[in-house]
Motif scaffolding. Sequence first.
Motif, PDB file in Angstrom:
ATOM      1  N   UNK A  62     -89.572 -12.484  47.713  1.00  8.12           N
ATOM      2  CA  UNK A  62     -88.520 -13.600  47.816  1.00  8.12           C
ATOM      3  C   UNK A  62     -87.599 -13.603  46.717  1.00  8.12           C
ATOM      4  N   UNK A  63     -88.211 -13.539  45.335  1.00  9.25           N
ATOM      5  CA  UNK A  63     -87.525 -13.832  44.258  1.00  9.25           C
ATOM      6  C   UNK A  63     -86.347 -12.782  44.111  1.00  9.25           C
ATOM      7  N   UNK A  64     -86.444 -11.629  44.874  1.00  7.63           N
ATOM      8  CA  UNK A  64     -85.601 -10.581  44.626  1.00  7.63           C
ATOM      9  C   UNK A  64     -84.397 -10.959  46.001  1.00  7.63           C
ATOM     10  N   UNK A  65     -85.041 -11.050  47.046  1.00  9.86           N
ATOM     11  CA  UNK A  65     -84.234 -11.343  48.354  1.00  9.86           C
ATOM     12  C   UNK A  65     -83.405 -12.247  48.054  1.00  9.86           C
ATOM     13  N   UNK A  66     -83.758 -13.436  47.301  1.00 10.92           N
ATOM     14  CA  UNK A  66     -82.889 -14.624  47.353  1.00 10.92           C
ATOM     15  C   UNK A  66     -82.478 -15.003  45.835  1.00 10.92           C
ATOM     16  N   UNK A  67     -82.271 -13.761  44.998  1.00  9.81           N
ATOM     17  CA  UNK A  67     -81.937 -13.837  43.541  1.00  9.81           C
ATOM     18  C   UNK A  67     -80.792 -14.849  43.236  1.00  9.81           C
ATOM     19  N   UNK A  68     -81.188 -15.611  42.358  1.00 13.12           N
ATOM     20  CA  UNK A  68     -80.232 -16.262  41.738  1.00 13.12           C
ATOM     21  C   UNK A  68     -79.681 -15.852  40.544  1.00 13.12           C
ATOM     22  N   UNK A  69     -78.360 -15.496  40.615  1.00 10.23           N
ATOM     23  CA  UNK A  69     -77.695 -14.720  39.361  1.00 10.23           C
ATOM     24  C   UNK A  69     -77.667 -15.460  37.907  1.00 10.23           C
ATOM     25  N   UNK A  70     -77.629 -16.881  38.185  1.00 10.48           N
ATOM     26  CA  UNK A  70     -77.341 -17.635  36.940  1.00 10.48           C
ATOM     27  C   UNK A  70     -78.561 -18.500  36.763  1.00 10.48           C
ATOM     28  N   UNK A  71     -79.573 -18.316  37.379  1.00 11.52           N
ATOM     29  CA  UNK A  71     -80.988 -19.235  37.190  1.00 11.52           C
ATOM     30  C   UNK A  71     -82.102 -18.350  37.826  1.00 11.52           C
ATOM     31  N   UNK A  72     -82.173 -17.306  37.447  1.00 11.85           N
ATOM     32  CA  UNK A  72     -83.090 -16.459  38.050  1.00 11.85           C
ATOM     33  C   UNK A  72     -84.659 -16.402  37.965  1.00 11.85           C
ATOM     34  N   UNK A  73     -85.407 -16.642  39.085  1.00 13.17           N
ATOM     35  CA  UNK A  73     -86.885 -16.591  38.919  1.00 13.17           C
ATOM     36  C   UNK A  73     -87.347 -15.165  39.264  1.00 13.17           C
ATOM     37  N   UNK A  74     -88.109 -14.742  38.170  1.00 16.15           N
ATOM     38  CA  UNK A  74     -88.590 -13.216  38.275  1.00 16.15           C
ATOM     39  C   UNK A  74     -89.815 -13.151  39.015  1.00 16.15           C
ATOM     40  N   UNK A  75     -89.931 -11.872  39.644  1.00 14.10           N
ATOM     41  CA  UNK A  75     -91.021 -11.623  40.417  1.00 14.10           C
ATOM     42  C   UNK A  75     -92.292 -11.033  39.351  1.00 14.10           C
ATOM     43  N   UNK A  76     -93.375 -11.043  39.901  1.00 12.62           N
ATOM     44  CA  UNK A  76     -94.567 -10.584  38.902  1.00 12.62           C
ATOM     45  C   UNK A  76     -94.883  -9.086  39.352  1.00 12.62           C
ATOM     46  N   UNK A  77     -93.943  -8.149  39.938  1.00  6.72           N
ATOM     47  CA  UNK A  77     -94.296  -6.918  40.180  1.00  6.72           C
ATOM     48  C   UNK A  77     -93.708  -5.885  39.845  1.00  6.72           C
ATOM     49  N   UNK A  78     -93.371  -5.946  38.548  1.00  6.53           N
ATOM     50  CA  UNK A  78     -92.624  -4.840  37.550  1.00  6.53           C
ATOM     51  C   UNK A  78     -93.504  -3.691  37.700  1.00  6.53           C
ATOM     52  N   UNK A  79     -94.856  -3.709  37.911  1.00  2.82           N
ATOM     53  CA  UNK A  79     -95.509  -2.545  37.994  1.00  2.82           C
ATOM     54  C   UNK A  79     -95.318  -1.753  39.178  1.00  2.82           C
ATOM     55  N   UNK A  80     -94.523  -2.481  40.020  1.00  2.00           N
ATOM     56  CA  UNK A  80     -94.184  -1.590  41.160  1.00  2.00           C
ATOM     57  C   UNK A  80     -92.818  -1.212  41.183  1.00  2.00           C
TER      58      UNK A  80
END
Length: 622
Positions: A328-346
């Motif tokens: 959801x963090x990517x689907x609803x990405x906020x370009x000016x106050x981003x909340x990052x996903x924990x799945x960079x491993x993927x």
Amino acid sequence: MKKFLVCSISTLLFLGCGASKSLTTVDKAPILVHLDLIKVEDDKVMVQMDPGAFTTEEVSFFIPKTVPGTYSSDNYGKYIEGLKALDYDGNELAVTKVDANTWKVAKAKSLDKITYWVNDTYDTESEVEEAVFSPSGTNIKEGDNFVLNLHGFVGYFEGLNEIPYEITIAKPADLMATTSLKEKSVAEADPKQDVYIANRYFEVIDNPILYAKPNSETFLINDIEVTLSVYSPNGTYTASSIKESMQKMMAAQKTFLGDINSTKEYNILLYLSTMEQDAGGFGALEHHTSTVVVLPEVMQKEALEEAMVDVVSHEFFHIVTPLSVHSEEIQYFDFNDPKMSQHLWMYEGTTEYFANLFQIQQGLIDESEFYQRIMNKVSNAKAYDDAMSFTEMSKNILEDPYKDNYANVYEKGTLINMSLDLLLREWSNGEKGVLWLMKELSAKYGDMTPFKDDALIDEIVAMTFPEVGTFFATHVVGDTPINYGDFLAKVGLKTISEPEQTGYFLKGEVPFIDVDQGNENAIFIRKGIALNTFFTTLGAQGGDVIKSINGTPIDLEAIRPIIGQSFGWTPETEITMVVDREGEELTLAGPVGSPMVDVTKLAETDDANEAQKKLRTAWMKG
């Protein structure tokens, strides 16, 4: 996204912001944007935006702070100058600049349009402390070339993220656009104007445009139409000269992916840099149906094709994750106050793993090359914090100390996926691996349905085996380093150490030194890697800053000719090197010798049993 050093060669734009309440009174009326690429002034482009009518007294206008795939706060608003808000009579309205990327417009009910000038990023990279990564940057070269990553040119108004855009671009008649943006149907084409439409702001920034003189090739990979467009300022390369290697590589990728197919078109926009007041961040940035690649024009053809295979294959595999599998963090990405996903491993790790695995499975490289790539990842990962939780790093990747470990997503991220792949292969008798897992997740979610960030790992465990849960809890969520030897032993492989001759400053294309661009281009000896005998015999250590060599003060410009001279050194050549070690100046002197380094390699064990050999075949041959 994939980055790499100039001498060694090393995404995502995702799915769209959440819907918000519209401030306009005209339902679905498009925001009208005009870019003028003809009347360029002072290397700047004029942008005009007409948002329609507002019902509020004040409205905020934004230029993105962060582009998702770069995992950095780049503040594209700092490249905006002279922003004006005009009413319907052409009078200026009061505008307050809130921060680097935000402007508030007063009397918004009277707002007709805003105008502003845009500077490009390529020719200022050397002057900026934290430069924008070139594939996500912009270039303005009047009459010759424009790299339009549109997040650097086009902003959005508060509440209007989901409103359609109509973008009109005035451009020189002899420049051709390559983009996945959809053109608006017109009765008669105008050679000096292109008009594009987008359903929402995300589609604007997900579709970069390369304007250059015609230099492109189009080919089919099954049912995917691929266009390769090249800007080569000195005419060194044409699209036709590198088409064959791209076509072969992408055909192999499609075979590897099988029935995963989320796009019918793909555009490769290749910008070749002169490296003289020009782009210097080499690599690529992924979008849904295109990628922007930046490489040095001086590269030899073989090296350029190898780099293109590595970076474009990485970017193309992003059609699997995060484009088809994302939170959801990517689907609803906020370009000016981003909340990052924990799945960079993927998102980055799986993608980089596939970019290497498909090459051995499809016969593009042999076993020895594949083994060497794995060991290079192991070696490179040592330069980062191996006891840092990967999920914690990912969630906090924009902050210290996590952001300094970002590049480990390509190193340890690959190795996490390799270990997971071998674990899945072991417990499924070779039948299931990471590619199987991603196909299952893609089938469940697809590009428009996000997963819950905290639930993904539990879901993967439920789909697979309890041992997978232990692996994630210990090595991905947890901070226990992975013993790669334990996993490689499952397929009858072991590590051996052998001495190997190197250059004095380089091991092949991998440097023993690096440049600190934030410290007057100081040159330092890299930490976390095995140094060759040239450095160790002199008594140098990782982290030492080289102050002078044989009396010559050292910075980026001074070290280049010395590296060139080193190819003519003999073992008896004497050298005096002054280094700064944690504030203490030391003089190191002696003969340069014949530089050697102990290299850890993968080898097949002599006593591998049939089960291990079968598992190895399933892993490397699919």
